[in-house]
Structures are given as structure tokens and as C-alpha cells.
Design a protein around this motif. Structure first.
Motif, PDB file in Angstrom:
ATOM      1  N   VAL A   1      -4.349 -13.983 -18.552  1.00 25.41           N
ATOM      2  CA  VAL A   1      -5.110 -13.551 -17.382  1.00 25.41           C
ATOM      3  C   VAL A   1      -6.460 -13.054 -17.859  1.00 25.41           C
ATOM      4  CG1 VAL A   1      -3.160 -12.982 -15.886  1.00 25.41           C
ATOM      5  CG2 VAL A   1      -3.965 -11.297 -17.527  1.00 25.41           C
ATOM      6  N   GLY A   2      -7.464 -13.155 -16.997  1.00 26.91           N
ATOM      7  CA  GLY A   2      -8.815 -12.793 -17.419  1.00 26.91           C
ATOM      8  C   GLY A   2      -9.462 -11.802 -16.489  1.00 26.91           C
ATOM      9  N   GLY A   3     -10.697 -11.431 -16.833  1.00 26.08           N
ATOM     10  CA  GLY A   3     -11.453 -10.468 -16.047  1.00 26.08           C
ATOM     11  C   GLY A   3     -12.582 -11.092 -15.259  1.00 26.08           C
TER      12      GLY A   3
ATOM     13  N   VAL B   1     -15.507  -8.667 -15.611  1.00 29.58           N
ATOM     14  CA  VAL B   1     -14.987  -7.329 -15.912  1.00 29.58           C
ATOM     15  C   VAL B   1     -14.935  -7.150 -17.420  1.00 29.58           C
ATOM     16  CG1 VAL B   1     -13.021  -5.769 -15.664  1.00 29.58           C
ATOM     17  CG2 VAL B   1     -13.653  -7.296 -13.788  1.00 29.58           C
ATOM     18  N   SER B   2     -15.306  -5.961 -17.892  1.00 35.42           N
ATOM     19  CA  SER B   2     -15.247  -5.689 -19.335  1.00 35.42           C
ATOM     20  C   SER B   2     -13.801  -5.763 -19.805  1.00 35.42           C
ATOM     21  CB  SER B   2     -15.823  -4.294 -19.624  1.00 35.42           C
ATOM     22  OG  SER B   2     -15.061  -3.296 -18.966  1.00 35.42           O
TER      23      SER B   2
ATOM     24  N   PRO C   1      -5.353  -5.314 -18.016  1.00 38.13           N
ATOM     25  CA  PRO C   1      -6.224  -4.283 -17.418  1.00 38.13           C
ATOM     26  C   PRO C   1      -7.449  -4.870 -16.728  1.00 38.13           C
ATOM     27  CG  PRO C   1      -5.537  -3.635 -19.624  1.00 38.13           C
ATOM     28  CD  PRO C   1      -5.109  -5.047 -19.443  1.00 38.13           C
ATOM     29  N   ALA C   2      -8.091  -5.847 -17.365  1.00 37.28           N
ATOM     30  CA  ALA C   2      -9.268  -6.472 -16.762  1.00 37.28           C
ATOM     31  C   ALA C   2      -8.890  -7.229 -15.495  1.00 37.28           C
ATOM     32  CB  ALA C   2      -9.937  -7.404 -17.760  1.00 37.28           C
TER      33      ALA C   2
ATOM     34  N   ASP D   1     -13.633 -15.346 -21.312  1.00 32.26           N
ATOM     35  CA  ASP D   1     -13.431 -16.141 -20.114  1.00 32.26           C
ATOM     36  C   ASP D   1     -14.700 -16.941 -19.804  1.00 32.26           C
ATOM     37  OD1 ASP D   1     -11.082 -14.692 -20.040  1.00 32.26           O
ATOM     38  OD2 ASP D   1     -11.841 -13.239 -18.599  1.00 32.26           O
ATOM     39  N   ILE D   2     -14.509 -18.155 -19.315  1.00 36.97           N
ATOM     40  CA  ILE D   2     -15.634 -19.016 -18.956  1.00 36.97           C
ATOM     41  C   ILE D   2     -15.537 -19.323 -17.468  1.00 36.97           C
ATOM     42  CG2 ILE D   2     -16.692 -21.283 -19.271  1.00 36.97           C
ATOM     43  CD1 ILE D   2     -15.833 -21.236 -22.148  1.00 36.97           C
TER      44      ILE D   2
END
Length: 675
Positions: free
Chosen positions: A331-333, A353-354, A359-360, A526-527
Motif C-alpha cells: 500500500v502507498g501514500g 503522503v510522507s 501509516p501513509a 510510489d509513482i
């Protein structure tokens, strides 16, 4: 028997290593000591011969040197030569000679040359003899130059099988201090052979005795303190491997209080930990499989939260859009979003998101929800950011933050308002030219409460495209740790074949270029990419212009120009409201913009998607009527202040009234939707 063979091999290796080490140590020490010994001897000889040369110079009258070379010897030369002979014999040097070097350093002329009687095979060189220096080395010529030109002294050492000799050259100065000749002293170093033999004999004997004693003591300590306990440890580790972590207890015989004793205890503890670890690993593997399944579900949920229907709106074909998000982990931010605020305003968001991982992803869900909710309550991206930032800052103990770029497009006019919260600048393709939409970015969201955000505005036309992305694009890294970078992204989008692609094809084109650049390197961030194209509205009419002088007599012409854009079925009530707004704005320009002089006003009008747009432009005094305080309509006419009611009604009757001052012009725009 097996253990004895192992001990013998190990002992042999240790002994061989110690012998090699001892020999190397002996050779290195001997070499260093001999070099220092030799250096001290050479310094001693150099100092002694220099003193002899200085003494010889004191016997000579420098002012007569060139007269001797010209006129030959005289009584003074003979007495000086006799004293130099005496010094040669007394000091036990081989030669003392005085020479004058030519200015081109190709020859030298002898003035004095005394030879010790012990040197049987040498002959004196007579006064005035010229010796060529053509066969001398460049270093030797450079030494002569340093002596004559810089007044330096130089000593040369030459070694043979029987000893060697030292040659010291010292400058001879005249009464002005100029260096005019060179005094040379050659002294045999016969003593050095005896010194060297005595030194080496004493030193090597001491080194040999010390090495033998050291090797014996070293091997005894190795056998008792290292090899024996090490064999026990080898036995026990073999048993450990053969019995699945179980030990026989033989390590308790090792009583060493050093690293071997610590190793024995560590192996015993390792056996206990290994059995415990196997049990824990079984449980952890089952837990990891459960978490993996949950992360797969989280990945699916996150993907479903992002809009995935393209093209997004069938009733708005003027907007063509496509977006992708590729997380670096499960999962990404990163996230993107787009939605219609109303029938004429379209919002688009790209954010990062940082951090990464769960968490992100959780913070991304919160930020995305807040941004969309605020978009329906506030008019501009800057107001939306200010509101969302204050909410995200509350209880943000984890210190997460989000960079974001958000824009609201007014579809009927192409007016694009946007704000940047620390995000990468998107790219705009307009009139065939691709460039970054560079603005000074504000602080990222959730970094600090109470931060004001700035709103920016541009106008896009039919055919313009915008490419939005996160820093995972420009910070993609190849195997040599080089970044993809903003410049390469600009070059990629500026290619002629890229300018013809639709948003979906363009994103695939950019991703292919990133993958080609990165090669086999892992994706670390993430892209996310979003491409949007703005197309011509169906049924839209081109904007027209009317230019008249800013005088009341032209009011009727202005009204007729605006009425020409209204449909025939426009209601009288709406037409009256439009007439009031147009008259209020035009009369204000006529009365105040150029006073006491006169000027022109340009009126631009268009009617698209049931919306009338009228733009007034004048180059008069800068004045923003929107800022005028609204009158208190609750008061009676006698109590209210004069003025302000007309612009108040204009703002009430029109859907939007906007003002800006640009390039020396007042620009006031009104819009009214007729449906």
C-alpha cells in the motif's frame, strides 16, 4: 586419531604463520634501522666535508681567481696550493679542487686541484684546465646551477664494494657576495664498511635470538590456550548440527576466561535459543501469512478508493482524463482524485503522503476525504488547503504530512484556479509548447497549523493538456543512483510524438521512458501520474469584442452588444438583472476611470453552456469595486450612505463577479447562468 591430525595441521599452520611473521618483522626492522643508520652516517660525512670545504675557502683570495685563470700562477697561488695540499693530507680527504663553471653550464675550469698521496692512481689537474660537462646528468647540472645561482651546498654519495666516498660542493663568494666558483671536497668513506658489518652482526643476532624465543613461547601458549579448547568446540558444534541443536555437555570442560570461554557459553545459549526460535518462527510464519492476506485486501481497498472510470463524465466530453498509481509497497501514500463540484466546476487533486506502507495509506484516506469534503464548502483551492491543513494538524503526533497540488477548472471559461502545498510543479502543454507551471509552493499540509495558502489562476484553452505527478516520477533512480529528474521529464513530454497522444497513451509513454531509464533497479517510491486534456465545448460560441469610448452616450450600444448573445427565450427578469449589472459597471468606468480625461473600454462577451460571460477592460485608474463595503439595506434610505448599492446588486444578481488588475488594465468579469 582424527583429532591429533587436526591438531598437528592447525599447529603447523600457526607455527608457519608465526615464522613468516617473525621473518618479515626481522627484515622490516633491519631495513628501517639500516636506512636510518646509513642516513646518520651520510649526514656526518656531509657535515665534516662541508667544514673542510669552508676551511679550504678561507685559504683562498677570491679576488685573484680570475687573474690566475688569465695570467697563470704566481707566488700567492703557490702558497695557497701548498696550504690546500697540507689540508688534503691532514684531513685525510682524497681531493680538494676549486673550479669556475661557465655561464652556460657546459664546462668548468680548474683553479686548484690537490690529490692525497694515498690516492696512487690519480693525477693533479693543472691550473686553467677546462673540463666539459656535456656528459654529466641533468641532476648534476641542476646542482651546479643551484650552487652558483642560489648559493646552496650539495653532497653526493657514491658506494662501491669496498666502501665509497662523499663529494661536497660549496659556493665561493667574492667581496660583493656573488657566487663565482665552487669548492669541492672528496672524502673516502672507508669506515662505513666496518660500521655496517658491526651493526648488522649485532642487530641480526639479537633479532634472531628474540624471534626463536618468541616463537617457542607463542606455540606453547597456542597449544594450551587455543588449539585444545578449539578442538572441543569443533566436536560440540558437529554434535550440535547432527542432533538438531542438542549439545553433549563437553563444553563445560572449558574453563577459559577469554573469548573461547565466552564462545563455549554462547554455543550453549545458542542451543537453547535455537529451539526457542524454531518454535517462535513457526508462529511468526503463520502470522506473516495472515498479515499478507490482510495487506492484499488493503491494497485492493486502496485501489478501489481512487477513481478508475475513464473517461470520467459522459456529460462533460470537454474533459478527457486518465490517471495511474503504482505503490512501491503493498500500500502507498500517493493518491489522486477528481470530481465535479457543480455542473461548471471540476476539481482535480494529486498528493503524496510522507512515508510508505500502512501509516501513509491511512493518512492518505483521511486527507483525500477531507479535501473532497472541503471542495464542496469553499470556493478556491487555497481556502480548501487552509481548512484541511488545520484539521490534519490536530493530533498529528506521528508527524506525517502530505504534499498536494489541487486545481478547480471552470469549464465554461477555461479559468483554472490552483494552489500548491509543497508539491512538484505540473506541466502544461499549450500552443504546442510544454512548460512547468512554476509557482512558489506553500508549506505541505499537516506540517504547521494556521498556515495561509496562496491561490493562483491561469486560463486554459481548448486543446491544452496538463500532466500532474508525484516525486516518484522525477526521483526514480537507476542502478548508478542517478535521478530521472525534471529536465528529462520535460524533454519526454516535449517530444512531437508525445504531444499527439491522448492522456491514457501519454501516461503509458512516460512510464515506458521511466522503466527504460531505471532498468532493473528497484522502485523505492510510489509513482502517480494524471493527465488531463481540455477540449472544445459542443455548441460553444467564440468570444466577441466591442470597443467604445467610456461615455454614457454609448450605454445603449453596449446593451445591444450584450443582448445579441442572449437566447430569444431569455426571461425578462434575467435580462433586467443583466442590464442592471452591465449598466452599473459601464457607468462606473465612464464616470471614474479616466477623469478628468477620457478613454476607451473593451467589452468581451460569449455564451457557452447556458452561461453568459461579459468581461470589461479599461486602462484607467486601478480600482476594485468588489472591495467596496456592502450597504446596510436594513436601514431606511435617509440613513444609508450614498453609493455602493449598484455593485451590491450586481454581486447579488450575477453568479460570479471577479476583478483583477493586470498589465495596466482593470479587468472585471461577470457571469450569469440562464437556466
Amino acid at each position: 586419531m582424527k583429532h591429533k591430525i587436526q591438531i598437528s595441521v592447525l599447529s603447523f599452520k600457526l607455527l608457519a604463520g608465526a615464522i613468516i611473521f617473525g621473518v618479515l618483522l626481522c627484515v622490516i626492522n633491519s631495513y628501517i634501522s639500516y636506512r636510518e643508520f646509513k642516513k646518520q652516517i651520510e649526514n656526518l660525512y656531509a657535515n665534516v666535508t662541508k667544514q673542510f670545504a669552508e676551511t679550504a675557502i678561507s685559504y683562498i683570495d677570491p679576488e685573484r681567481i680570475f687573474s690566475w685563470l688569465t695570467d697563470g700562477s704566481d707566488g700567492n697561488w703557490d702558497s695557497t696550493n701548498a696550504r690546500l695540499y697540507e689540508l688534503t693530507e691532514t684531513a685525510e680527504v682524497a681531493f680538494i679542487y676549486l673550479t669556475v663553471v661557465s655561464s652556460d653550464y657546459k664546462s668548468r675550469t680548474y683553479v686548484f686541484d690537490t690529490v692525497n698521496s694515498l690516492v696512487l692512481d690519480a693525477k693533479e689537474i693543472p691550473l686553467g684546465y677546462v673540463q666539459s660537462l656535456e656528459n654529466k646528468t641533468p641532476d648534476y647540472i641542476e646542482s651546479l646551477r643551484n650552487i652558483i645561482e642560489k648559493g646552496l651546498s650539495k653532497s653526493y654519495f657514491s658506494y662501491t664494494a669496498t666502501g665509497g666516498h662523499v663529494t661536497t660542493m660549496v659556493p665561493v663568494r667574492d667581496f660583493t657576495g656573488a657566487n663565482i666558483a665552487i669548492m669541492s671536497v672528496v672524502k673516502p668513506m672507508t669506515e662505513i664498511r666496518e660500521y655496517k658489518a658491526g651493526y648488522l652482526k649485532t642487530f641480526l643476532t639479537a633479532i634472531l635470538i628474540f624471534t626463536v624465543f618468541f616463537l617457542g613461547l607463542y606455540m606453547l601458549s597456542l597449544l594450551r590456550g587455543l588449539v585444545g579448547p578449539l578442538m572441543l568446540i569443533i566436536d560440540e558444534t558437529s554434535n550440535f548440527a547432527a542432533h538438531h541443536g542438542e549439545l553433549s555437555g563437553v563444553l563445560k570442560k572449558i574453563k577459559n576466561h577469554d573469548e573461547l570461554g565466552l564462545l563455549a557459553k554462547s554455543i550453549e545459549k545458542m542451543s537453547e535459543d535455537m529451539n526457542r526460535y524454531i518454535s517462535d518462527l513457526t508462529k511468526a510464519t503463520a502470522e506473516k501469512e495472515r498479515l499478507g492476506a490482510e495487506l492484499n485486501v488493503a491494497t485492493k481497498i486502496q485501489a478501489e478508493m481512487l477513481p478508475r472510470v475513464f473517461p470520467p463524465y459522459e456529460n462533460h466530453p470537454e474533459i478527457e482524463l486518465f490517471a495511474t498509481m503504482s505503490p512501491a509497497k503493498e500500500v502507498g501514500g500517493d493518491f489522486y482524485d477528481f470530481f465535479m463540484i457543480d455542473d461548471n466546476h471540476f476539481a482535480v487533486v494529486v498528493a503524496d503522503v510522507s512515508g510508505k506502507g500502512v501509516p501513509a495509506a491511512l493518512f492518505m484516506v483521511i486527507a483525500k476525504t477531507l479535501l473532497k469534503d472541503a471542495a464542496y464548502r469553499f470556493k478556491t483551492p487555497a481556502e480548501i488547503f487552509t481548512h484541511v491543513n488545520n484539521i490534519l494538524c490536530e493530533g498529528n503526533e506521528s508527524g506525517l504530512f502530505v504534499t498536494c497540488w489541487m486545481a478547480i477548472l471552470e469549464i465554461s471559461t477555461g479559468r483554472l484556479q490552483f494552489a500548491n502545498a509543497g508539491h512538484t510543479a505540473p506541466l502544461l502543454c499549450q500552443n504546442g509548447k510544454v512548460s512547468y507551471i512554476h509557482t512558489k509552493p506553500n508549506l505541505m499540509l499537516a506540517a504547521m497549523e494556521g498556515i495561509p495558502y496562496k491561490n493562483y489562476e491561469i486560463t486554459i484553452q481548448a486543446g491544452d493538456r496538463i500532466f500532474m505527478y508525484t516525486d516518484g516520477v522525477t526521483e526514480a533512480t537507476d542502478s548508478q543512483n542517478r535521478l530521472y529528474g525534471e529536465e528529462r521529464l520535460l524533454e519526454t513530454l516535449s517530444r512531437e510524438d508525445a504531444k499527439k497522444l491522448q492522456p491514457k497513451e501519454l501516461l503509458s509513454f512516460v512510464r515506458a521512458d521511466i522503466d527504460a531509464f531505471v532498468g532493473g533497479a528497484d522502485q523505492f517510491d510510489d509513482i502517480t501520474m494524471l493527465g488531463m486534456a481540455f477540449k472544445t465545448n459542443q455548441g460553444s460560441e467564440p468570444e466577441k469584442e466591442l470597443r467604445v469610448s467610456a461615455e454614457d452616450r454609448n450605454m445603449e450600444q453596449v446593451n445591444e452588444f450584450v443582448h445579441s448573445f442572449l437566447p430569444s427565450d431569455c426571461s425578462p427578469a434575467i435580462m433586467n438583472k443583466i442590464d442592471l449589472a452591465v449598466e452599473e459597471i459601464f457607468v462606473n468606468i465612464a464616470h471614474y476611470a479616466y477623469q478628468p480625461e477620457s478613454g476607451e473600454v473593451s467589452i468581451f462577451a460569449s455564451f457557452n453552456d447556458d452561461t453568459l460571460k461579459v468581461v470589461f477592460k479599461d486602462s484607467g485608474k486601478e480600482f476594485n469595486p468588489i472591495e467596496k463595503e456592502d450597504p446596510d439595506i436594513t436601514l431606511c434610505a435617509e440613513e444609508r450612505k450614498i453609493g455602493g448599492l449598484g455593485i451590491f446588486l450586481t454581486k447579488k444578481f450575477m453568479d460570479s463577479v471577479d476583478y483583477k488588475y493586470m498589465n495596466g488594465e482593470n479587468i472585471l468579469t461577470i457571469q450569469k447562468k440562464l437556466v
